[in-house]
Design a protein around this motif. Structure first.
Motif, PDB file in Angstrom:
ATOM      1  N   LEU A 112      12.132  10.967  -5.504  1.00 13.77           N
ATOM      2  CA  LEU A 112      11.019  10.598  -6.371  1.00 13.77           C
ATOM      3  C   LEU A 112       9.698  11.155  -5.872  1.00 13.77           C
ATOM      4  CD1 LEU A 112      11.989   6.830  -6.702  1.00 13.77           C
ATOM      5  CD2 LEU A 112      12.371   8.595  -8.428  1.00 13.77           C
ATOM      6  N   SER A 113       8.799  11.464  -6.806  1.00  8.65           N
ATOM      7  CA  SER A 113       7.437  11.857  -6.444  1.00  8.65           C
ATOM      8  C   SER A 113       6.658  10.599  -6.038  1.00  8.65           C
ATOM      9  CB  SER A 113       6.754  12.516  -7.640  1.00  8.65           C
ATOM     10  OG  SER A 113       6.519  11.554  -8.653  1.00  8.65           O
ATOM     11  N   ASP A 114       5.468  10.803  -5.494  1.00 11.87           N
ATOM     12  CA  ASP A 114       4.622   9.658  -5.126  1.00 11.87           C
ATOM     13  C   ASP A 114       4.350   8.766  -6.337  1.00 11.87           C
ATOM     14  OD1 ASP A 114       4.426  10.467  -2.483  1.00 11.87           O
ATOM     15  OD2 ASP A 114       2.497  11.483  -2.766  1.00 11.87           O
ATOM     16  N   GLY A 115       4.027   9.372  -7.462  1.00 17.19           N
ATOM     17  CA  GLY A 115       3.747   8.605  -8.670  1.00 17.19           C
ATOM     18  C   GLY A 115       4.969   7.840  -9.163  1.00 17.19           C
ATOM     19  N   GLN A 116       6.151   8.478  -9.087  1.00 16.21           N
ATOM     20  CA  GLN A 116       7.385   7.787  -9.494  1.00 16.21           C
ATOM     21  C   GLN A 116       7.694   6.627  -8.557  1.00 16.21           C
ATOM     22  OE1 GLN A 116       9.858  11.306  -9.459  1.00 16.21           O
ATOM     23  NE2 GLN A 116       9.999  11.322 -11.698  1.00 16.21           N
ATOM     24  N   ARG A 117       7.484   6.826  -7.254  1.00 13.83           N
ATOM     25  CA  ARG A 117       7.711   5.726  -6.308  1.00 13.83           C
ATOM     26  C   ARG A 117       6.780   4.558  -6.612  1.00 13.83           C
ATOM     27  NH1 ARG A 117       8.677   9.843  -2.278  1.00 13.83           N
ATOM     28  NH2 ARG A 117       6.484   9.817  -1.732  1.00 13.83           N
ATOM     29  N   GLN A 118       5.528   4.876  -6.951  1.00 11.86           N
ATOM     30  CA  GLN A 118       4.576   3.813  -7.278  1.00 11.86           C
ATOM     31  C   GLN A 118       5.026   3.066  -8.533  1.00 11.86           C
ATOM     32  OE1 GLN A 118       2.308   3.155  -5.050  1.00 11.86           O
ATOM     33  NE2 GLN A 118       1.634   1.373  -6.167  1.00 11.86           N
ATOM     34  N   ALA A 150      -4.032   4.305  -3.350  1.00  9.15           N
ATOM     35  CA  ALA A 150      -4.626   5.052  -2.242  1.00  9.15           C
ATOM     36  C   ALA A 150      -3.904   6.360  -1.940  1.00  9.15           C
ATOM     37  CB  ALA A 150      -4.679   4.178  -0.992  1.00  9.15           C
ATOM     38  N   ALA A 151      -2.583   6.380  -2.007  1.00  8.97           N
ATOM     39  CA  ALA A 151      -1.830   7.569  -1.598  1.00  8.97           C
ATOM     40  C   ALA A 151      -1.602   8.555  -2.746  1.00  8.97           C
ATOM     41  CB  ALA A 151      -0.484   7.143  -1.013  1.00  8.97           C
ATOM     42  N   LEU A 152      -2.178   8.281  -3.903  1.00  9.59           N
ATOM     43  CA  LEU A 152      -1.909   9.113  -5.074  1.00  9.59           C
ATOM     44  C   LEU A 152      -3.004  10.147  -5.294  1.00  9.59           C
ATOM     45  CD1 LEU A 152      -0.835   6.249  -7.495  1.00  9.59           C
ATOM     46  CD2 LEU A 152       0.648   7.691  -6.090  1.00  9.59           C
ATOM     47  N   ASP A 153      -2.598  11.332  -5.800  1.00  8.64           N
ATOM     48  CA  ASP A 153      -3.622  12.330  -6.116  1.00  8.64           C
ATOM     49  C   ASP A 153      -4.378  11.861  -7.362  1.00  8.64           C
ATOM     50  OD1 ASP A 153      -2.647  13.746  -8.633  1.00  8.64           O
ATOM     51  OD2 ASP A 153      -0.908  14.059  -7.331  1.00  8.64           O
ATOM     52  N   PRO A 154      -5.584  12.402  -7.604  1.00  5.54           N
ATOM     53  CA  PRO A 154      -6.452  11.863  -8.658  1.00  5.54           C
ATOM     54  C   PRO A 154      -5.825  11.787 -10.054  1.00  5.54           C
ATOM     55  CG  PRO A 154      -7.707  13.286  -7.230  1.00  5.54           C
ATOM     56  CD  PRO A 154      -6.270  13.411  -6.801  1.00  5.54           C
ATOM     57  N   GLN A 170       0.804  -1.221   0.000  1.00  7.91           N
ATOM     58  CA  GLN A 170       0.000   0.000   0.000  1.00  7.91           C
ATOM     59  C   GLN A 170       0.839   1.274   0.000  1.00  7.91           C
ATOM     60  OE1 GLN A 170      -2.982   0.017   3.018  1.00  7.91           O
ATOM     61  NE2 GLN A 170      -3.762   2.007   2.459  1.00  7.91           N
ATOM     62  N   HIS A 171       1.836   1.358   0.835  1.00  4.92           N
ATOM     63  CA  HIS A 171       2.613   2.587   0.969  1.00  4.92           C
ATOM     64  C   HIS A 171       3.962   2.411   0.279  1.00  4.92           C
ATOM     65  CE1 HIS A 171      -0.395   4.190   3.643  1.00  4.92           C
ATOM     66  NE2 HIS A 171      -0.346   3.078   4.352  1.00  4.92           N
ATOM     67  N   SER A 172       4.054   2.928  -0.942  1.00  8.21           N
ATOM     68  CA  SER A 172       5.281   2.729  -1.723  1.00  8.21           C
ATOM     69  C   SER A 172       6.493   3.335  -1.028  1.00  8.21           C
ATOM     70  CB  SER A 172       5.118   3.320  -3.123  1.00  8.21           C
ATOM     71  OG  SER A 172       4.885   4.711  -3.067  1.00  8.21           O
ATOM     72  N   LYS A 173       6.312   4.453  -0.344  1.00  5.61           N
ATOM     73  CA  LYS A 173       7.455   5.099   0.311  1.00  5.61           C
ATOM     74  C   LYS A 173       8.087   4.176   1.352  1.00  5.61           C
ATOM     75  CE  LYS A 173       8.885   9.394   2.494  1.00  5.61           C
ATOM     76  NZ  LYS A 173       8.467  10.704   2.964  1.00  5.61           N
ATOM     77  N   GLU A 174       7.247   3.546   2.158  1.00  7.60           N
ATOM     78  CA  GLU A 174       7.758   2.676   3.217  1.00  7.60           C
ATOM     79  C   GLU A 174       8.281   1.344   2.686  1.00  7.60           C
ATOM     80  OE1 GLU A 174       4.871   4.469   3.650  1.00  7.60           O
ATOM     81  OE2 GLU A 174       5.808   5.879   5.023  1.00  7.60           O
ATOM     82  N   SER A 175       7.862   0.961   1.496  1.00  6.86           N
ATOM     83  CA  SER A 175       8.312  -0.332   0.978  1.00  6.86           C
ATOM     84  C   SER A 175       9.611  -0.220   0.173  1.00  6.86           C
ATOM     85  CB  SER A 175       7.213  -0.994   0.139  1.00  6.86           C
ATOM     86  OG  SER A 175       7.057  -0.341  -1.090  1.00  6.86           O
TER      87      SER A 175
END
Length: 179
Positions: free
Chosen positions: A71-77, A99-103, A15-20
């Motif tokens: 990295l941005s949230d999208g890049q991490r994903q 879940a953690a991404l903006d629309p 779920q949380h790409s940053k923590e993984s």
């Protein structure tokens, strides 16, 4: 059937790409680890596979030299998707991957997942509370309550003709959010 082979065919996105993602490792090192542990590829072939997988998920080969915080949230994903894809699995289990991404980024990622599914013949098991995305991406749906399956079937059948009161309430709550 060999358990090790089965584990290569099924990969996970948390779920949380940053923590993984390990903050002290570069993206390239993160992607190389499963290749070192599960293939006989030499260093050059591993690097080629890393670069092609990064491009496959919409990143640049230069991202191999980036760290998580760059990295941005999208890049991490996209990196965690690349890590799941790098061993050429048949199934990816994705726990609330959007879940953690903006629309706008969420929409891009949903489209990427779907295009990879078509290109690679992947199957996904999505774990999600977002009924809109579930309806958009799923062929079949399984609804759980308190760890028990209470309804399953083709997505459109479950959405249009829910059998259980719980699913009816979920769908009504979802519809009221859309109004």
């Amino acid at each position: 059937r060999n358990p090790k082979q089965r584990s290569l065919n099924i990969r996970m996105i948390f779920q949380h790409s940053k923590e993984s993602l390990n903050p002290v490792l570069t993206v390239g090192t993160i992607l190389e680890e499963p290749l070192k542990l599960n293939t006989n590829l030499d260093a050059q072939k591993r690097q080629q596979k890393i670069f092609s997988t990064l491009r496959q998920v919409g990143l640049l080969t230069e991202h191999a030299h980036f760290y998580r915080h760059m990295l941005s949230d999208g890049q991490r994903q996209r990196v965690v998707l690349a890590r799941a894809l790098i061993l050429n699995p048949q199934i990816i289990v994705a726990d609330e991957p959007f879940a953690a991404l903006d629309p706008s980024v969420r929409s891009q990622m949903v489209n990427l997942f779907m295009s990879l599914q078509r290109e690679l013949g992947l199957s996904y098991i999505f774990i999600s509370h977002n009924l809109g995305i579930v309806r958009h991406i799923s062929d079949r749906i399984l609804v759980m309550q308190n760890g028990k399956v209470i309804e399953s079937g083709k997505t459109e059948v479950v959405f249009n003709w829910p059998k259980s009161e719980y699913v009816k309430k979920l769908l009504n709550a979802h519809q009221s959010l859309l109004l």
